[in-house]
Design a protein around this motif. Structure first.
Motif, PDB file in Angstrom:
ATOM      1  N   ARG A 122      -9.130   5.588 -27.600  1.00  0.00           N
ATOM      2  CA  ARG A 122      -9.951   6.796 -27.542  1.00  0.00           C
ATOM      3  C   ARG A 122      -9.882   7.507 -28.890  1.00  0.00           C
ATOM      4  O   ARG A 122      -9.454   6.922 -29.881  1.00  0.00           O
ATOM      5  N   GLU A 179      -8.145  12.942 -27.475  1.00  0.00           N
ATOM      6  CA  GLU A 179      -7.584  12.489 -26.194  1.00  0.00           C
ATOM      7  C   GLU A 179      -6.142  12.021 -26.317  1.00  0.00           C
ATOM      8  O   GLU A 179      -5.518  11.668 -25.321  1.00  0.00           O
ATOM      9  N   LEU A 181     -17.029   6.518 -26.942  1.00  0.00           N
ATOM     10  CA  LEU A 181     -16.703   7.293 -25.744  1.00  0.00           C
ATOM     11  C   LEU A 181     -17.956   7.595 -24.933  1.00  0.00           C
ATOM     12  O   LEU A 181     -18.984   8.008 -25.480  1.00  0.00           O
ATOM     13  N   GLU A 239     -18.980   8.801 -20.599  1.00  0.00           N
ATOM     14  CA  GLU A 239     -18.804   9.924 -19.672  1.00  0.00           C
ATOM     15  C   GLU A 239     -17.317  10.111 -19.343  1.00  0.00           C
ATOM     16  O   GLU A 239     -16.546   9.167 -19.409  1.00  0.00           O
ATOM     17  N   ASP A 252     -13.906  10.160 -17.335  1.00  0.00           N
ATOM     18  CA  ASP A 252     -13.421   9.365 -16.203  1.00  0.00           C
ATOM     19  C   ASP A 252     -12.602  10.251 -15.269  1.00  0.00           C
ATOM     20  O   ASP A 252     -12.603  11.481 -15.407  1.00  0.00           O
ATOM     21  N   GLU A 253     -11.903   9.638 -14.322  1.00  0.00           N
ATOM     22  CA  GLU A 253     -11.157  10.424 -13.324  1.00  0.00           C
ATOM     23  C   GLU A 253     -10.064  11.284 -13.969  1.00  0.00           C
ATOM     24  O   GLU A 253      -9.662  12.293 -13.417  1.00  0.00           O
ATOM     25  N   SER A 254      -9.610  10.908 -15.177  1.00  0.00           N
ATOM     26  CA  SER A 254      -8.580  11.712 -15.846  1.00  0.00           C
ATOM     27  C   SER A 254      -9.213  12.883 -16.605  1.00  0.00           C
ATOM     28  O   SER A 254      -8.512  13.686 -17.218  1.00  0.00           O
ATOM     29  N   ARG A 303     -10.889  12.614 -19.222  1.00  0.00           N
ATOM     30  CA  ARG A 303     -11.114  12.246 -20.613  1.00  0.00           C
ATOM     31  C   ARG A 303     -12.323  11.304 -20.676  1.00  0.00           C
ATOM     32  O   ARG A 303     -12.597  10.574 -19.738  1.00  0.00           O
ATOM     33  N   ARG A 304     -13.036  11.327 -21.800  1.00  0.00           N
ATOM     34  CA  ARG A 304     -14.230  10.480 -21.899  1.00  0.00           C
ATOM     35  C   ARG A 304     -13.822   9.013 -21.916  1.00  0.00           C
ATOM     36  O   ARG A 304     -12.931   8.598 -22.637  1.00  0.00           O
ATOM     37  N   ARG A 305     -14.508   8.250 -21.090  1.00  0.00           N
ATOM     38  CA  ARG A 305     -14.149   6.854 -20.908  1.00  0.00           C
ATOM     39  C   ARG A 305     -14.599   6.013 -22.116  1.00  0.00           C
ATOM     40  O   ARG A 305     -15.746   6.102 -22.537  1.00  0.00           O
ATOM     41  N   HIS A 355     -15.824   2.733 -24.154  1.00  0.00           N
ATOM     42  CA  HIS A 355     -16.542   1.475 -23.913  1.00  0.00           C
ATOM     43  C   HIS A 355     -16.511   0.645 -25.184  1.00  0.00           C
ATOM     44  O   HIS A 355     -16.663   1.189 -26.281  1.00  0.00           O
TER      45      HIS A 355
END
Lengths: 459, 308
Positions: A305, A309, A354, A356, A358-360, A362-364, A366
């Motif tokens: 990341r 992050e 980066l 969208e 995620d569940e944490s 923080r931007r997921r 890819h």
């Protein structure tokens, strides 16, 4: 706070932060407004009366200041060094909006160090009464040490069982001595021993004997504080190559086994030359800075990341940068490539972007197609997390655990699914901080005290 | 939320001397249980030493196939050694080791009556002792010491045990009498023919498999030997268990240094092993990982011989 020069300290294992002098401490303490509602205490997992001790420092009453801290925290010299104060007490300091929060952590460290250096260390070891109830503490890390100290202070007979040959848990095998000098750790453990706690090293609970055996052998309660000691690997090709380490192994060899002094010390370690550290938490920073101190020419943090992050404390990140650690952000390793003898030579990576959150939150990240490239490395240290060791859950019948392996506990008390068995720290929460583990150890000590009083009342 | 089942009931063979299960720890949980005194020391060959060490807590729970970690002196490395025997009534365990590196030499230099600095165990998953039928127990070199308790347990469980032990030459062959007592039949092989048949243990195993049905094979010894046995038994479709000893630090699943590739998956020898299905072990990777510190081992030896 004065620090060793980055160029110099990057090649030695002496402590980086040198600590306040008395005058500097008093000067900093006078910035405290002594707010009546004590917002800072809200951020402290062990509820130190922060304004009270800081006022005492401002009045140069260091001994009394140390007593206030010690009441709430037997390991203050450690917390003052390794706590993420910026996310705890200092986050709530009203001065943060004026010209920066009062340096509560540094002041805590100052009073703990002052007390150790200036006060006689009490030599008498209280003996618990012969009919005192017995508590077994499994694991001599932050949670276990705190719980043990608190229970001994309440008059219980406490035995701590530790798997390794030295005490301290992650404070010993994980945190390097340039952040937490061994002499400080030893002194803090000694202070808990003086409270009457009995320590047994070389004992792997779950193998040497079980929790059940402890309960059948005269222990009235058990606290499990075994931490999150099992390494997480990346599961990518080439991870078996020589030169690829879990951060745990790399740090344990240096911190616990003193491999930097090989061959005087028996435990070897390949000196890294070009080193990649995968991950960007505090463990990753510790591993990177340790690699530098072992003489590495180039040490690079590789993180999937972006800087925002990174889970490491700002101070650790700053120290690592000052010392010359490089950063490859938005980058993820996909393969380790070795030579014909099985030695790591290169690491194949892919660039990330980066998307969208995620569940944490923080931007997921890819992978960017077609962006693969190779880094030349002889050492790769994987520091992407730790999980609880499975031994206890595999050998304790009736102990409820989460899917991810943590022990299920009542958040307030640490009570597990087995009556009389409590747990806290990373083994219940997953990898977190030293101070959260200590907070959990403290809460369980209170709950164990209540449990044992009730038990005695009914028996 | 779910509850992990505890380890399946452990089975043991003729392993424990003295009277049995001391489930209660009272009387054992005191500092004297942590004073690891060397009660007996015996040289089995020029470089192989047998030691009986007082460790009542370890002896009380040890099972065949398990190991311990030992640190002979304050500055020593932690090294894994298999428990050859556990005597509960004496509160002692037996280890048999070859003096090959700095640490095993430090251990071998200690005398009866002295103590080892640290000792922790039992570690690893015990051998899965079952009734297979006929089991070939192949031991090579100092691996015979690791094989012995397993062979005893297998026989106790009702198997026909054919022991096959080998060494380079007669003087290096250890535990022949004990293996003979633990086996229904014992075949001895030496490379030079100075004792038993001339040749390798794999020659004897091929012969055995040619003349009778072998239901299971245990192979414990040097890596090339175990690899060769596995090649042979794979061809003959005989399920084979091996005991591995890669580089290890803590022995409790903490460092990941002892990871081996088994069936394409990374396994930790210290907790998932030390015994694995030999037909699934990636031997090339294991060979490379075992050689990580070869240069350093030489340095450590030089440093120590310089000092004495």
């Amino acid at each position: 706070m004065p620090e060793q020069d980055p160029q110099v300290r990057a090649r030695n294992f002496d402590e980086v932060a040198l600590g306040y002098s008395e005058d500097l401490a008093v000067e900093e303490a006078t910035r405290c407004l002594a707010c009546k509602n004590k917002p800072c205490v809200r951020g402290c997992p062990v509820n130190i009366d922060i304004p009270a001790f800081i006022q005492l420092v401002a009045e140069r009453r260091f001994k009394e200041a140390a007593e206030v801290v010690a009441q709430a925290n037997a390991l203050a010299a450690i917390c003052g060094r390794v706590c993420p104060q910026e996310e705890q007490c200092e986050k709530y300091c009203v001065m943060a909006r004026v010209n920066g929060p009062v340096a509560i952590g540094r002041l805590e460290r100052f009073v703990a160090d002052w007390a150790r250096e200036n006060l006689p260390q009490n030599g008498d070891r209280p003996q618990p009464s012969p009919d005192a109830q017995k508590v077994a503490v499994v694991g001599a890390g932050p949670a276990g040490l705190t719980c043990a100290g608190d229970l001994a202070a309440k008059g219980y007979r406490v035995c701590v069982f530790e798997a390794l040959h030295e005490l301290g848990g992650v404070l010993r095998y994980g945190i390097p001595e340039f952040r937490l000098p061994r002499s400080i750790l030893d002194a803090q453990i000694e202070s808990i021993r003086r409270m009457g706690v009995e320590f047994y090293t070389n004992t792997v609970v779950g193998r040497t004997f079980t929790i059940q055996q402890l309960l059948e052998s005269g222990f009235d309660a058990v606290f499990i504080g075994t931490g999150a000691g099992a390494p997480v690997f990346l599961n990518i090709p080439g991870e078996e190559l020589n030169g690829v380490y879990a951060a745990n192994e790399f740090l344990t060899r240096v911190n616990l086994m003193n491999a930097k002094d090989f061959p005087v010390e028996g435990t070897p370690l390949k000196r890294p030359r070009r080193c990649a550290v995968i991950g960007a938490g505090n463990t990753a920073m510790d591993a990177a800075r340790t690699a530098l101190r072992l003489g590495a020419e180039e040490v690079t943090i590789v993180y999937r990341r972006s800087r925002e992050e990174m889970p490491a404390r700002a101070e650790e990140l700053h120290h690592a940068e000052e010392e010359g650690v490089k950063f490859q952000l938005l980058t993820n390793p996909v393969e380790f490539i070795g030579d014909e003898n099985g030695w790591l030579q290169r690491m194949r990576c892919i660039r990330m972007e980066l998307g969208e959150p995620d569940e944490s939150g923080r931007r997921r990240p890819h992978p960017v197609p077609g962006s693969e490239f190779e880094m030349e490395v002889d050492t790769a240290i994987i520091a992407v997390g730790q999980t609880p060791n499975p031994l206890i859950r595999q050998t304790t019948e009736g102990l409820a655990v989460e899917k991810w392996g943590g022990i299920v506990v009542d958040e307030k008390t640490g009570a597990t699914s087995i009556p009389g068995v409590f747990a806290g720290g990373d083994v219940a929460t997953g990898a977190a901080t030293v101070i959260t583990a200590m907070g959990a150890g403290r809460r369980s000590a209170i709950a164990i005290d209540e449990y044992l009083k009730a038990k005695r009342g009914t028996s | 939320m779910h509850t992990d089942a505890p380890h399946s009931a452990r089975k043991s063979g003729d392993w424990i001397s003295g009277n049995g299960h001391s489930c209660r720890l009272e009387g054992l949980l005191n500092p004297s249980s942590y004073r690891f005194e060397i009660l007996e020391k015996e040289r089995l060959s020029e470089t192989v030493v047998r030691m009986v060490i007082r460790a009542p807590l370890v002896a009380a729970s040890a099972r065949p196939g398990q190991f311990l970690l030992i640190r002979p002196l304050e500055h020593s490395e932690r090294i894994p050694l298999t428990i050859s025997h556990a005597d509960r009534s004496e509160g002692a365990i037996t280890i048999i080791f070859q003096e090959v590196g700095a640490t095993t030499r430090e251990l071998g230099a200690l005398k009866q009556g002295q103590t080892v600095k640290d000792l922790v165990g039992p570690l690893g998953t015990p051998s899965d002792i079952r009734r297979f039928g006929t089991v070939a127990c192949v031991g090579g070199g100092v691996g015979i010491a690791v094989m012995l308790p397993v062979a005893r347990a297998l026989r106790q469980a009702g198997n026909r045990v054919v022991g096959i032990i080998g060494a380079r030459t007669k003087d290096l062959l250890i535990l022949e009498r004990e293996m003979s007592e633990a086996s229904d039949e014992l075949i001895v092989m030496t490379d030079d023919g100075s004792r038993g048949g001339k040749g390798l243990v794999t020659d004897a195993l091929a012969d055995l498999a040619g003349r009778e049905r072998v239901d299971h094979c245990y192979a414990i010894g040097p890596l090339p030997m175990m690899h060769a046995v596995c090649r042979l038994t794979k061809e003959k479709a005989i399920p084979t268990t091996v005991s591995l000893d890669p580089v290890m630090v803590d022995g409790t699943g903490m460092c990941g240094g002892c990871r081996v590739t088994v069936g394409g998956e990374a396994k930790f020898t210290c907790v998932d092993g030390p015994e694995f299905d030999g037909h699934l072990v990636d031997w090339d990777t294991l060979r490379a990982r075992k050689s990580i510190y070869r240069d350093e081992e030489r340095l450590a030896l030089e440093a120590r011989s310089g000092k004495t």
